[in-house]
Structure formats: structure tokens, C-alpha cells
Design a protein around this motif. Structure first.
Motif, PDB file in Angstrom:
ATOM      1  N   VAL A 180       0.861  -1.200  -0.071  1.00  0.00           N
ATOM      2  CA  VAL A 180      -0.054  -0.047  -0.164  1.00  0.00           C
ATOM      3  C   VAL A 180       0.962   1.295  -0.198  1.00  0.00           C
ATOM      4  O   VAL A 180       1.684   1.615   0.747  1.00  0.00           O
ATOM      5  N   ASP A 181       1.002   2.052  -1.052  1.00  0.00           N
ATOM      6  CA  ASP A 181       1.868   3.009  -1.185  1.00  0.00           C
ATOM      7  C   ASP A 181       1.151   4.557  -1.473  1.00  0.00           C
ATOM      8  O   ASP A 181       1.738   5.393  -1.909  1.00  0.00           O
ATOM      9  N   ARG A 182      -0.211   4.412  -1.421  1.00  0.00           N
ATOM     10  CA  ARG A 182      -0.957   5.770  -1.571  1.00  0.00           C
ATOM     11  C   ARG A 182      -2.451   5.861  -0.922  1.00  0.00           C
ATOM     12  O   ARG A 182      -2.913   4.425  -0.626  1.00  0.00           O
ATOM     13  N   ALA A 183      -2.747   6.915  -0.455  1.00  0.00           N
ATOM     14  CA  ALA A 183      -4.108   6.783   0.186  1.00  0.00           C
ATOM     15  C   ALA A 183      -5.169   6.183  -0.714  1.00  0.00           C
ATOM     16  O   ALA A 183      -6.091   5.520  -0.119  1.00  0.00           O
ATOM     17  N   ARG A 184      -5.459   6.613  -1.792  1.00  0.00           N
ATOM     18  CA  ARG A 184      -6.167   6.216  -2.710  1.00  0.00           C
ATOM     19  C   ARG A 184      -6.536   4.783  -2.736  1.00  0.00           C
ATOM     20  O   ARG A 184      -7.448   4.156  -2.599  1.00  0.00           O
ATOM     21  N   LEU A 185      -5.334   4.017  -2.582  1.00  0.00           N
ATOM     22  CA  LEU A 185      -5.297   2.477  -2.686  1.00  0.00           C
ATOM     23  C   LEU A 185      -5.583   2.006  -1.378  1.00  0.00           C
ATOM     24  O   LEU A 185      -6.553   0.860  -1.216  1.00  0.00           O
ATOM     25  N   ALA A 186      -5.593   2.619  -0.332  1.00  0.00           N
ATOM     26  CA  ALA A 186      -5.928   2.492   0.951  1.00  0.00           C
ATOM     27  C   ALA A 186      -7.631   2.471   0.933  1.00  0.00           C
ATOM     28  O   ALA A 186      -8.187   1.491   1.444  1.00  0.00           O
ATOM     29  N   ARG A 187      -7.897   3.392   0.680  1.00  0.00           N
ATOM     30  CA  ARG A 187      -9.323   3.753   0.511  1.00  0.00           C
ATOM     31  C   ARG A 187     -10.244   2.584  -0.208  1.00  0.00           C
ATOM     32  O   ARG A 187     -11.166   2.068  -0.015  1.00  0.00           O
TER      33      ARG A 187
ATOM     34  N   LEU B 150      -8.610  -6.814   6.113  1.00  0.00           N
ATOM     35  CA  LEU B 150      -7.253  -6.997   5.394  1.00  0.00           C
ATOM     36  C   LEU B 150      -6.037  -6.145   6.356  1.00  0.00           C
ATOM     37  O   LEU B 150      -6.522  -5.193   6.981  1.00  0.00           O
ATOM     38  N   THR B 151      -4.916  -6.966   6.403  1.00  0.00           N
ATOM     39  CA  THR B 151      -3.848  -6.484   7.082  1.00  0.00           C
ATOM     40  C   THR B 151      -3.045  -5.703   5.962  1.00  0.00           C
ATOM     41  O   THR B 151      -2.779  -6.273   5.017  1.00  0.00           O
ATOM     42  N   CYS B 152      -2.849  -4.356   5.976  1.00  0.00           N
ATOM     43  CA  CYS B 152      -2.243  -3.496   5.026  1.00  0.00           C
ATOM     44  C   CYS B 152      -0.745  -3.019   5.625  1.00  0.00           C
ATOM     45  O   CYS B 152      -0.811  -2.575   6.821  1.00  0.00           O
ATOM     46  N   LEU B 153       0.144  -3.150   4.979  1.00  0.00           N
ATOM     47  CA  LEU B 153       1.466  -2.468   4.980  1.00  0.00           C
ATOM     48  C   LEU B 153       1.828  -1.201   4.453  1.00  0.00           C
ATOM     49  O   LEU B 153       1.312  -1.184   3.291  1.00  0.00           O
ATOM     50  N   VAL B 154       2.460  -0.321   5.225  1.00  0.00           N
ATOM     51  CA  VAL B 154       2.940   0.749   4.369  1.00  0.00           C
ATOM     52  C   VAL B 154       4.227   0.470   3.447  1.00  0.00           C
ATOM     53  O   VAL B 154       5.154   0.136   4.219  1.00  0.00           O
ATOM     54  N   GLN B 155       4.129   0.760   2.343  1.00  0.00           N
ATOM     55  CA  GLN B 155       5.275   0.333   1.355  1.00  0.00           C
ATOM     56  C   GLN B 155       6.202   1.598   1.430  1.00  0.00           C
ATOM     57  O   GLN B 155       5.466   2.567   1.040  1.00  0.00           O
ATOM     58  N   VAL B 156       7.312   1.394   1.840  1.00  0.00           N
ATOM     59  CA  VAL B 156       8.070   2.589   1.844  1.00  0.00           C
ATOM     60  C   VAL B 156       9.376   2.465   0.643  1.00  0.00           C
ATOM     61  O   VAL B 156       9.878   1.482   0.342  1.00  0.00           O
ATOM     62  N   ASN B 157       9.567   3.564   0.071  1.00  0.00           N
ATOM     63  CA  ASN B 157      10.609   3.841  -1.071  1.00  0.00           C
ATOM     64  C   ASN B 157      12.061   3.980  -0.274  1.00  0.00           C
ATOM     65  O   ASN B 157      12.108   5.112   0.061  1.00  0.00           O
ATOM     66  N   LEU B 158      12.638   3.090  -0.406  1.00  0.00           N
ATOM     67  CA  LEU B 158      14.180   3.096   0.262  1.00  0.00           C
ATOM     68  C   LEU B 158      15.254   3.883  -0.536  1.00  0.00           C
ATOM     69  O   LEU B 158      16.319   3.898  -0.145  1.00  0.00           O
TER      70      LEU B 158
ATOM     71  N   GLY C 117       8.874   4.988  -6.514  1.00  0.00           N
ATOM     72  CA  GLY C 117      10.234   4.411  -7.024  1.00  0.00           C
ATOM     73  C   GLY C 117       9.911   3.507  -8.167  1.00  0.00           C
ATOM     74  O   GLY C 117       8.571   3.201  -8.342  1.00  0.00           O
ATOM     75  N   PRO C 118      10.804   2.818  -8.669  1.00  0.00           N
ATOM     76  CA  PRO C 118      10.514   1.768  -9.751  1.00  0.00           C
ATOM     77  C   PRO C 118       9.675   0.622  -9.082  1.00  0.00           C
ATOM     78  O   PRO C 118       9.013  -0.104 -10.096  1.00  0.00           O
ATOM     79  N   ARG C 119       9.786   0.288  -7.933  1.00  0.00           N
ATOM     80  CA  ARG C 119       9.203  -0.867  -7.507  1.00  0.00           C
ATOM     81  C   ARG C 119       7.935  -0.403  -6.223  1.00  0.00           C
ATOM     82  O   ARG C 119       7.485  -1.081  -5.763  1.00  0.00           O
ATOM     83  N   GLY C 120       7.820   1.115  -6.458  1.00  0.00           N
ATOM     84  CA  GLY C 120       6.525   1.333  -5.738  1.00  0.00           C
ATOM     85  C   GLY C 120       7.362   2.045  -4.167  1.00  0.00           C
ATOM     86  O   GLY C 120       8.341   1.640  -3.932  1.00  0.00           O
ATOM     87  N   GLY C 121       6.247   2.526  -3.352  1.00  0.00           N
ATOM     88  CA  GLY C 121       6.591   3.001  -2.077  1.00  0.00           C
ATOM     89  C   GLY C 121       6.609   4.366  -1.938  1.00  0.00           C
ATOM     90  O   GLY C 121       6.914   5.302  -2.739  1.00  0.00           O
TER      91      GLY C 121
END
Length: 242
Positions: free
Chosen positions: A108-115, A128-136, A146-150
């Protein structure tokens, strides 16, 4: 079971023993209990038969990163008691499908997706359990995926709040992929600090999903609770076309 099927099963089981040994060794080195670390077998591009082999060896956490592959595979193995983890970048128009079979969404990398996930999970009568994907990737500009999201680390707490406010979603913690360049331990260290900040505000958000086949040791060292292991279990993948 044919000779070919038998050989495949033995190969997967041998790979599984090696992976488990690596995780145990990494935990010993880090002074951690191996029971704190869950291995998710990422089976993308591999058939449901491989999922069954893994399940017969005690693996119950299965990861996928493409809904068009994950949904039928989950249906085909519905007789098994599996926990499905969606670990790839996710379009909002796939939220309904993913919410129907996944228990954990790592990406989950954006609020719209969480909604969208919250709405679809509630409609399906599921949580659902959701994790914040972070761009490192420190080379990325703030606010740009980033290219892999986050999400940008500076915005992670805000996104955590957006997940937490959804009635059908449980905020689980954080997820990240190590940058293609640089020391994964250093990157995962940044994730660990951010995970602590989120856990301070949301005490139940204890998950740190980090580490794959090539960098699981660094992830364990930096507090990962969930490892996403694919190649080390199932072998090198053919490139996905389309």
C-alpha cells in the motif's frame, strides 16, 4: 506422483531446508528468536503444484505480486489452509479481486489504494492487514514513486493514518524492497527506524516486511519480521512477458 513431479518436490524441499537454515543462522547472529521471523514463499510464475509442495512441508504463507496469477492460484488451492500475501504493486481497479483472497497486502503506497482496499474488503465482509510500502531509494524525488513503488519516508506516517482510518483494514506495519544499489543493511536500517516511529503511534503495527532471497540476512539483522523468499525456494524465474 510422476518421476518429474517427485524430483521437483525433492528439489523444493531441499531448497526449503537451506533457506530455513539461513534464516536460523541469521537470527542466531542477530540474537533473535527464529520464531519471530515468518518466511513468505513467493510463488510468482510458478504453478499451484509448487504451492502444494510447499504446503506439504509446512509453509502456509504464500506471496504473489500479480493479481491475474494470484487469484486463480488461490482458488485452485482453496482446500489448503494458506495465508495469501499480496506483495506487488497494485492498481486500484484490482482492489476488489485482491480483497477477496488476500489476508495481507504489503504494497500500500498511496491513500487512494488504502481507500479502495478498505471499501472492497468491507463489501466482502473481510478484514485485510495492510502495510505501508516505503521507498528506500534515496535517489528518488520526494512524492515520486520509485520503480518498485513505495511512499516517500517523510509521508509514511500520514499514509499509516489513512490505512488505520479504514474500518475493514488493520495497519500491520511497513514493507520495503532494498535499493538496487548500495548496502541493503543500511537501507533496512532506515526502514527499522521508520517502523519504530509508526509502532510508537500504532502499537499493533509490528510487522516489518523486508528481505528477499539475496538479502535476507541483512533484513533479519535490521528487525524484519517477514521475509519474502522466492528464487531461493523455487529457482530462477523466466522473464514475465506482458
Amino acid at each position: 506422483m510422476s518421476h518429474t513431479d517427485s524430483a521437483r518436490a525433492e528439489q523444493i524441499r531441499a531448497n526449503l531446508r537451506v533457506a530455513r537454515d539461513r534464516i536460523e543462522t541469521a537470527c542466531d547472529k542477530a540474537g533473535r528468536d527464529p520464531a519471530e521471523v515468518t518466511m513468505i514463499a513467493v510463488t510468482k510464475t510458478y504453478p499451484a503444484e509448487d504451492v502444494r509442495i510447499l504446503a506439504s512441508s509446512g509453509v502456509t504463507d504464500i506471496g504473489e505480486n500479480r493479481d491475474q496469477e494470484a487469484a486463480p492460484k488461490a482458488a485452485e488451492t482453496a482446500d489448503l489452509e494458506l495465508t495469501w500475501h499480496f506483495v506487488g504493486q497494485l492498481q486500484t481497479n484490482k482492489a476488489r479481486s485482491v480483497a477477496s483472497y488476500a489476508s495481507v497486502v504489503h504494497s500500500v503506497d498511496r491513500a487512494r489504494l488504502a481507500r479502495a482496499l478498505g471499501t472492497r474488503a468491507e463489501a466482502a465482509g473481510r478484514r485485510l492487514t495492510c502495510l505501508v510500502q516505503v521507498n528506500l531509494d534515496e535517489g528518488s524525488k520526494a512524492g515520486v514513486l520509485g520503480p518498485r513503488g513505495g511512499v516517500d519516508p517523510a509521508d509514511a506516517l500520514e499514509l499509516a493514518a489513512r490505512i488505520d482510518e479504514q474500518e475493514a483494514l488493520d495497519l500491520g506495519g511497513v514493507m520495503a524492497v532494498a535499493p538496487l544499489e548500495g548496502d541493503p543493511s543500511t537501507a533496512f536500517g532506515r526502514l527499522e527506524v521508520l517502523a519504530d516511529r509508526i509502532r510508537d503511534r500504532y502499537p499493533r503495527a509490528t510487522m516489518i516486511s523486508a528481505g528477499m532471497s539475496t538479502d535476507l540476512e541483512a533484513a533479519v539483522e535490521r528487525g524484519a519480521t517477514h521475509l519474502r523468499i522466492g528464487t531461493a525456494l523455487l529457482g530462477d524465474r523466466e522473464p514475465i512477458v506482458g
